[in-house]
Design a protein around this motif. Structure first.
Motif, PDB file in Angstrom:
ATOM      1  N   ILE A 140       0.840  -1.204   0.000  1.00  0.00           N
ATOM      2  CA  ILE A 140       0.000   0.000   0.000  1.00  0.00           C
ATOM      3  C   ILE A 140       0.875   1.255   0.000  1.00  0.00           C
ATOM      4  N   TRP A 141       1.924   1.229   0.833  1.00  0.00           N
ATOM      5  CA  TRP A 141       2.848   2.361   0.870  1.00  0.00           C
ATOM      6  C   TRP A 141       3.568   2.534  -0.475  1.00  0.00           C
ATOM      7  N   ALA A 142       3.993   1.422  -1.070  1.00  0.00           N
ATOM      8  CA  ALA A 142       4.699   1.478  -2.360  1.00  0.00           C
ATOM      9  C   ALA A 142       3.797   2.070  -3.443  1.00  0.00           C
ATOM     10  N   ILE A 143       2.532   1.623  -3.463  1.00  0.00           N
ATOM     11  CA  ILE A 143       1.573   2.152  -4.445  1.00  0.00           C
ATOM     12  C   ILE A 143       1.348   3.645  -4.205  1.00  0.00           C
ATOM     13  N   GLY A 144       1.202   4.021  -2.945  1.00  0.00           N
ATOM     14  CA  GLY A 144       0.970   5.426  -2.609  1.00  0.00           C
ATOM     15  C   GLY A 144       2.126   6.323  -3.051  1.00  0.00           C
ATOM     16  N   ILE A 145       3.345   5.897  -2.724  1.00  0.00           N
ATOM     17  CA  ILE A 145       4.536   6.688  -3.104  1.00  0.00           C
ATOM     18  C   ILE A 145       4.644   6.777  -4.628  1.00  0.00           C
ATOM     19  N   PHE A 146       4.416   5.638  -5.296  1.00  0.00           N
ATOM     20  CA  PHE A 146       4.508   5.607  -6.757  1.00  0.00           C
ATOM     21  C   PHE A 146       3.474   6.534  -7.399  1.00  0.00           C
ATOM     22  N   LEU A 147       2.208   6.435  -6.971  1.00  0.00           N
ATOM     23  CA  LEU A 147       1.141   7.240  -7.575  1.00  0.00           C
ATOM     24  C   LEU A 147       1.317   8.724  -7.270  1.00  0.00           C
ATOM     25  N   LEU A 148       1.736   9.037  -6.050  1.00  0.00           N
ATOM     26  CA  LEU A 148       1.968  10.449  -5.695  1.00  0.00           C
ATOM     27  C   LEU A 148       3.086  11.034  -6.555  1.00  0.00           C
ATOM     28  N   THR A 149       4.172  10.279  -6.692  1.00  0.00           N
ATOM     29  CA  THR A 149       5.291  10.746  -7.513  1.00  0.00           C
ATOM     30  C   THR A 149       4.861  10.911  -8.971  1.00  0.00           C
ATOM     31  N   TYR A 150       4.142   9.917  -9.482  1.00  0.00           N
ATOM     32  CA  TYR A 150       3.672   9.941 -10.868  1.00  0.00           C
ATOM     33  C   TYR A 150       2.741  11.134 -11.103  1.00  0.00           C
ATOM     34  N   GLY A 151       1.821  11.368 -10.152  1.00  0.00           N
ATOM     35  CA  GLY A 151       0.882  12.485 -10.280  1.00  0.00           C
ATOM     36  C   GLY A 151       1.596  13.825 -10.317  1.00  0.00           C
ATOM     37  N   ASP A 166      15.121   5.156 -29.178  1.00  0.00           N
ATOM     38  CA  ASP A 166      14.210   5.792 -28.231  1.00  0.00           C
ATOM     39  C   ASP A 166      14.385   5.121 -26.867  1.00  0.00           C
ATOM     40  N   PRO A 167      14.369   5.887 -25.768  1.00  0.00           N
ATOM     41  CA  PRO A 167      14.586   5.281 -24.447  1.00  0.00           C
ATOM     42  C   PRO A 167      13.719   4.059 -24.132  1.00  0.00           C
ATOM     43  N   PRO A 168      12.409   4.026 -24.496  1.00  0.00           N
ATOM     44  CA  PRO A 168      11.646   2.799 -24.218  1.00  0.00           C
ATOM     45  C   PRO A 168      12.255   1.556 -24.855  1.00  0.00           C
ATOM     46  N   ASN A 169      12.769   1.687 -26.081  1.00  0.00           N
ATOM     47  CA  ASN A 169      13.412   0.548 -26.738  1.00  0.00           C
ATOM     48  C   ASN A 169      14.694   0.137 -26.028  1.00  0.00           C
ATOM     49  N   VAL A 170      15.450   1.126 -25.575  1.00  0.00           N
ATOM     50  CA  VAL A 170      16.673   0.841 -24.820  1.00  0.00           C
ATOM     51  C   VAL A 170      16.337   0.031 -23.575  1.00  0.00           C
ATOM     52  N   SER A 215       0.932   6.773 -23.339  1.00  0.00           N
ATOM     53  CA  SER A 215       2.157   7.505 -23.686  1.00  0.00           C
ATOM     54  C   SER A 215       1.863   8.833 -24.382  1.00  0.00           C
ATOM     55  N   SER A 216       0.632   9.011 -24.861  1.00  0.00           N
ATOM     56  CA  SER A 216       0.263  10.304 -25.445  1.00  0.00           C
ATOM     57  C   SER A 216       0.107  11.374 -24.375  1.00  0.00           C
ATOM     58  N   PHE A 217      -0.316  10.960 -23.186  1.00  0.00           N
ATOM     59  CA  PHE A 217      -0.619  11.924 -22.126  1.00  0.00           C
ATOM     60  C   PHE A 217       0.340  11.837 -20.944  1.00  0.00           C
ATOM     61  N   LEU A 218       1.081  10.734 -20.861  1.00  0.00           N
ATOM     62  CA  LEU A 218       2.070  10.560 -19.800  1.00  0.00           C
ATOM     63  C   LEU A 218       3.433  10.367 -20.442  1.00  0.00           C
ATOM     64  N   ASP A 219       4.473  10.597 -19.665  1.00  0.00           N
ATOM     65  CA  ASP A 219       5.813  10.323 -20.161  1.00  0.00           C
ATOM     66  C   ASP A 219       5.963   8.821 -20.389  1.00  0.00           C
ATOM     67  N   ASN A 220       6.430   8.431 -21.588  1.00  0.00           N
ATOM     68  CA  ASN A 220       6.490   6.991 -21.892  1.00  0.00           C
ATOM     69  C   ASN A 220       7.574   6.246 -21.116  1.00  0.00           C
ATOM     70  N   ILE A 221       8.553   6.949 -20.585  1.00  0.00           N
ATOM     71  CA  ILE A 221       9.648   6.275 -19.867  1.00  0.00           C
ATOM     72  C   ILE A 221       9.166   5.639 -18.563  1.00  0.00           C
ATOM     73  N   PRO A 222       8.474   6.386 -17.669  1.00  0.00           N
ATOM     74  CA  PRO A 222       7.988   5.715 -16.451  1.00  0.00           C
ATOM     75  C   PRO A 222       6.933   4.649 -16.755  1.00  0.00           C
TER      76      PRO A 222
END
Length: 444
Positions: free
Chosen positions: A23-34, A172-176, A348-355
């Protein structure tokens, strides 16, 4: 009996701790992503802070976090950035742009097509951001000479950089990231599996771009002749350095083709090329230039993301997501491939494709352990969706934002809606073509 109860109690306790950590991992991840999506604070600062919170909260140890950092991705990007930075000092990229405009006889429509192709090819072997940083100033120079609106050229170069970057392992970084995570997907595998569909998409785009922008690209014959009078050879500032760069770049590309046969990782090849070039050029001045050309902000962004995702992996969140996707698709590889392709493109159109890709890689790997034996279509679906999806909006890829920033400085702002009208329909077309390609080549 007592031992059994103690063991059961310990399992329940451990399960509760893991659930709480998840739960903590999801929270930290989503907060950072947001916060990354909000763009109020720089994404690298957020990614690194999120990673450090994961460690400080005890979700992953420092040692475990380091194990999750993909140093092959980091090394490959660093090596290529150093080589491109040194090569840029020669004026080679300015030479190519001017020569291209002259071969097009100074005619705007032909120049647009020619610069699209050059940008796409360059993006296949250089990173997208570097490609547009090199191409955009020359594009402004050419359009000023012709006294025409530069926006059609800039928009087409954004699209070309994302399309061309999809074709190879290093484009492109995703391919890398995908190539580094899946050792079977070699440099040649990316070319043989992705380049054919990229060629089809490029051919499909050409008439559409000319149809969209044709009326905005009119110039007088006198101004067109001024392009023909430009001296591309004057763009080369150091012929000796150019020869050294071309030799080393050639050897590096050859190394990518052969890296599996000689049992070397792509990062080793790229770093070997970078430091061989530094050895040949010599001097602290060039060493300083090479290291300044590395986009350290991007590199640390990758480091932070790898650690953030490690929290989801170690707490079992990724495994649970993979199980849910398996339930949704029924373990059917065709359904899973199409889901990943379209989800990756829209996200990937609306978010950074790398994360996004950093999260999807362990998810697909987990799906392999749960029953999907042939993961190859899923990997190509992820690569095509994440890379081509970057064309959907102005915030879809780093190269898009770089071009928008350069355009604004020159007094030609590219708004979100102005780009959306061009980029999103073309992105959808490319994903439709990719869907047909994936299905016909891998799934029937």
């Amino acid at each position: 009996m007592i031992e059994f109860r103690i063991e059961a109690l310990m399992q329940m306790t451990n399960g509760g701790i893991m659930e709480q950590q998840a739960i903590w991992a999801i929270g930290i991840f989503l907060l950072t992503y947001g916060l990354i999506i909000s763009e109020k604070i720089h994404r690298t600062v957020l990614a690194m802070l999120g990673a450090l919170v994961m460690i400080a909260a005890g979700i992953v140890s420092q040692e475990t976090a380091l194990e999750h950092i993909d140093f092959n991705t980091i090394g490959l990007l660093t090596g290529m950035m150093m080589m491109v930075g040194i090569t840029a000092e020669t004026g080679l990229f300015s030479y190519v742009a001017v020569k291209t405009a002259k071969l097009a006889k100074g005619k705007p429509r032909k120049i647009l097509v020619a610069l699209f192709i050059v940008t796409a090819i360059a993006s296949a072997f250089l990173d997208n951001v570097t490609t547009v940083l090199l191409m955009v100033p020359i594009t402004f120079s050419i359009t000023r000479q012709l006294r025409i609106n530069p926006l059609p050229f800039l928009l087409s170069q954004i699209i070309a950089s994302n399309v061309g970057g999809t074709a190879t392992l290093i484009g492109d970084p995703p391919n890398v990231m995908i190539g580094s995570a899946v050792k079977e997907l070699t440099f040649m595998a990316f070319i043989s599996n992705l380049t054919p569909v990229i060629l089809i998409i490029t051919v499909a785009y050409m008439p559409l771009l000319l149809l969209m922008f044709g009326r905005q690209m009119k110039s007088s014959p006198e101004l067109q002749r001024s392009i023909l009078e430009m001296d591309e050879r004057a763009m080369i500032t150091d012929y000796m350095l150019l020869r050294k760069c071309l030799v080393v770049l050639g050897l590096t590309i050859l190394g990518f083709f052969l890296h599996q046969a000689v049992h070397l990782e792509s990062a080793t090849v790229a770093l070997a090329g970078a430091f061989l070039l530094l050895l040949l050029t010599g001097g602290e001045h060039m060493l300083d230039k090479a290291f300044k050309s590395v986009e350290w902000i991007t590199i640390f962004f990758f480091v932070g993301l790898f650690v953030l995702v490690s929290g989801l992996v170690e707490t079992g969140v990724i495994a649970e997501l993979a199980a849910r996707v398996m339930e949704l698709t029924g373990g059917n590889v065709t359904t899973a491939s199409m889901l990943i392709l379209w989800l990756s493109a829209i996200a990937s159109s609306f978010l950074d494709n790398i994360p996004f890709v950093a999260t999807m890689i362990p998810l697909i790997q987990e799906m392999g352990t749960l029953g999907i034996s042939n993961l190859e279509p899923l990997w190509w679906s992820l690569a095509l969706g994440a890379c081509l999806g970057g064309n959907g909006t102005l915030i879809g890829a780093s190269a898009n934002l770089i071009v928008a920033g350069l355009a604004e400085k020159e007094g030609h702002p590219i708004t979100f809606m102005k780009y959306l009208k061009v980029g999103f329909p073309l992105m959808l077309l490319s994903i439709v073509i990719s869907s047909l390609y994936i299905y016909l080549r891998y799934l029937i």
